[in-house]
Enzyme design. Structure first.
Site, mmCIF file in Angstrom:
data_model
loop_
_atom_site.group_PDB
_atom_site.id
_atom_site.type_symbol
_atom_site.label_atom_id
_atom_site.label_comp_id
_atom_site.label_asym_id
_atom_site.label_seq_id
_atom_site.Cartn_x
_atom_site.Cartn_y
_atom_site.Cartn_z
ATOM 1 N N GLU A 172 38.697 42.061 38.631
ATOM 2 C CA GLU A 172 37.657 41.305 39.455
ATOM 3 C C GLU A 172 36.500 40.736 38.449
ATOM 4 O O GLU A 172 35.445 41.028 38.949
ATOM 5 C CB GLU A 172 37.129 42.233 40.775
ATOM 6 C CG GLU A 172 38.289 42.512 41.626
ATOM 7 C CD GLU A 172 37.791 43.535 42.887
ATOM 8 O OE1 GLU A 172 36.669 43.543 42.808
ATOM 9 O OE2 GLU A 172 38.751 43.374 43.672
ATOM 10 N N GLU A 291 45.706 45.032 44.496
ATOM 11 C CA GLU A 291 44.728 45.763 45.343
ATOM 12 C C GLU A 291 45.093 45.090 46.809
ATOM 13 O O GLU A 291 44.582 44.102 47.011
ATOM 14 C CB GLU A 291 43.260 45.921 44.846
ATOM 15 C CG GLU A 291 42.937 46.376 43.581
ATOM 16 C CD GLU A 291 41.594 46.696 43.472
ATOM 17 O OE1 GLU A 291 40.691 46.799 44.426
ATOM 18 O OE2 GLU A 291 41.206 46.762 42.305
HETATM 19 O O1 AHR Z 1 39.494 49.808 45.567
HETATM 20 C C1 AHR Z 1 38.201 49.754 45.514
HETATM 21 C C2 AHR Z 1 37.474 48.845 44.734
HETATM 22 O O2 AHR Z 1 37.902 47.482 45.378
HETATM 23 C C3 AHR Z 1 37.866 48.715 43.238
HETATM 24 O O3 AHR Z 1 37.200 49.252 42.369
HETATM 25 C C4 AHR Z 1 37.563 47.124 43.303
HETATM 26 O O4 AHR Z 1 38.487 46.657 42.098
HETATM 27 C C5 AHR Z 1 37.787 46.456 44.525
HETATM 28 O O5 AHR Z 1 36.641 45.675 44.841
#
Ligand code: AHR
Length: 499
Positions: A172, A291
């Site tokens: 990110e 994610e």
């Molecule tokens: O999964 C939780 C968080 O969400 C992670 O650390 C990050 O990559 C995202 O913003």
């Protein structure tokens, strides 16, 4: 309500890459410490890992786990987690404002992952670190021997290289919350250079470059385009991240959120193909949705956390039946896009927005979302078939024309079966689903499993898991057509034998 699905053996979307059932484990909250690792726990193995958690991770059948972050990654020195545990530094983790003890590091995690039967998708820090650290960790993990880092690995107890295939280039990097956040130009350049030398160390590896942190980021689309301008020739996948929530308690809109996921994927595919055309490239850029999950239950509680604790409970969402239904819709959406989505990681795996929960010194259990994921990862292998679905639709606050049924058909030639995953979004109508599988000869229904009949807010707790699949008898094969009754608000798995 009636619904009709038609598929044809000759019309495939794609072979499924098993990594689509990946997950994610970050050094944050109680994911590692008192999640997978708790040396004082009665089930702890000789290395301090909980056997009860290992059993659940094996059961959920995730083939690959992204590690070690997440936001944590962008301040992490992987070298802190190698060598004798006693000598490892305690560090402030600025991402989650906690203290990291480094008791669990690279070797411990690789050993654990092997034991649970998962590969590791390793991420390199491009926040506070850069090209040097990235090429060194590839050398440490994957080079056989005869160099500084590979020999150090052997000295630390791993004679054979770990042979990690999938690597993420940071996390990110567009987010202002990220340690060492970058503009698309800055990130694109460093990602391209890191990718180049990582592949020089090991040409067999595959690399994931960061897309936007979510679809609503102000730089979404231009970020992807700029980053790909720099990295297209060096990387194999572009990442997508997105979390879903139901803060307005609006079930109809909530269950429609997978349509938003589908739109997001299609937009990112379009950007990749625009850069492909611009570069006149033969290469197809695939996607890693590394994610995805539901995340909103824990927001209020987490805003009150005291900083600098070791492994405090954070992001401990307790999932309910409606979350399990949405998770099913999201899984189906990933599969529908399996021609481009080759990797996806349910974020996360244990305690932190996770399908598996643990109590310190107590039991481990399966959340409501465990089951659709586990069933998809167990049975969803083979080729996803293109389908035509005729079913009524509804309008909701989020969008119009949401189909009442979300579904997919998979052909598994090795097992000689067709697998149907389906969610009925209707609150009060049973769906009579007819599936015409052209080009196949059906034998019988091998399994019809459903999760249905619960209050939408029903949760699972330790020693009590009511939200779980049950067997239904309401599926039949007649005149080479499959019929199944999908209960109102239900997740369904139908497996049909083929001649
Ligand atoms: O999964 C939780 C968080 O969400 C992670 O650390 C990050 O990559 C995202 O913003």
């Amino acid at each position: 309500m009636k619904a009709k699905m038609t598929v044809n053996k000759a019309f495939a979307i794609s072979e499924i890459d098993p990594r689509i059932y990946g997950s994610f484990l970050e050094h944050m909250g109680r994911a590692v410490y008192s999640g997978i690792y708790e040396p004082d726990h009665e089930t702890a193995d000789t290395k301090g890992f909980r056997e009860d958690v290992k059993a659940l991770v094996k059961e959920i059948k995730t083939p690959i786990i992204r590690y070690p972050g997440g936001n944590f990654l962008s301040g992490y020195n992987w070298e802190d987690g190698i060598g004798p545990v006693e000598g490892r530094p305690k560090r402030l983790d600025l991402a989650w404002k906690t203290v990291e003890t480094n008791e669990v590091g690279l070797h411990e995690f690789m050993t654990w992952a092997k034991e649970v039967g998962s590969e590791v998708n390793m991420a390199v820090n491009l926040g506070t670190k850069g090209i040097d650290s990235a090429r060194n960790i590839v050398e440490y993990c994957n080079h056989p021997k005869g160099s500084y880092w590979s020999d150090l690995r052997r000295q630390n107890g791993a004679e054979a290289p770990f042979k990690i295939k999938t690597w993420c280039l940071g996390n990110e990097m567009d987010g202002p919350w990220q340690i060492g956040a970058k503009t698309a130009e800055e990130y694109g350049r460093i990602a391209a250079e890191a990718a180049k030398v990582m592949k020089w160390v090991d040409p067999e590896i595959e690399l994931v470059v960061c897309g936007s942190s979510h679809a609503k980021m102000p730089t979404f689309a231009s970020w992807e385009a700029t980053v790909l301008e720099h990295t297209y020739d060096h990387v194999d996948y572009l990442s997508l991240h997105h979390y879903f929530g139901n803060p307005n308690n609006d079930l109809k809109s909530y269950l429609a959120k997978s349509v938003g996921m589908d739109n997001f994927i299609k937009s990112v595919v379009a950007i990749c193909d625009y850069i492909k055309a611009k570069k006149n490239s033969k290469k197809i850029m695939n996607l890693s949705f590394d994610e995805w999950n539901i995340w909103y239950h824990s927001h209020a509680k987490d805003s009150k956390n005291e900083p600098w604790q070791q492994a405090p409970p954070i992001l401990e969402d307790i999932y309910n039946f409606e979350d399990a239904l949405l998770l099913g819709c999201l899984l189906i959406t990933l599969l529908k896009n399996s021609d481009r989505v080759k990797i996806a990681c349910l974020a996360q795996l244990v305690n932190v927005i996770a399908p598996i929960m643990t109590e310190k010194g107590g039991p481990a259990w399966r959340q409501a979302t465990f089951y659709p994921f586990m069933q998809a990862a167990t049975h969803g292998h083979g080729t996803v078939l293109r389908h035509n679905l005729e079913v009524a639709t509804y309008d909701c606050d989020e969008m119009n024309a949401v189909p009442y049924v979300e579904s997919i058909v998979i052909h598994n030639p090795e097992k000689n079966e067709a697998i149907i995953f389906a969610v009925n979004r209707s609150e009060n109508e049973t769906v009579d689903l007819a599936v015409e599988l052209q080009g196949f000869e059906l034998t019988n229904v091998l399994e019809f499993s459903e999760i249905s009949g619960h209050d939408i807010k029903q949760i699972n707790e330790k020693n009590n898991e009511p939200v779980a699949p049950t067997t239904s008898k309401e599926a039949t094969v007649k005149n080479n057509e499959l019929s199944a009754k999908l209960q109102p608000l239900s997740w369904n798995v139908v497996r049909v034998g083929l001649k």
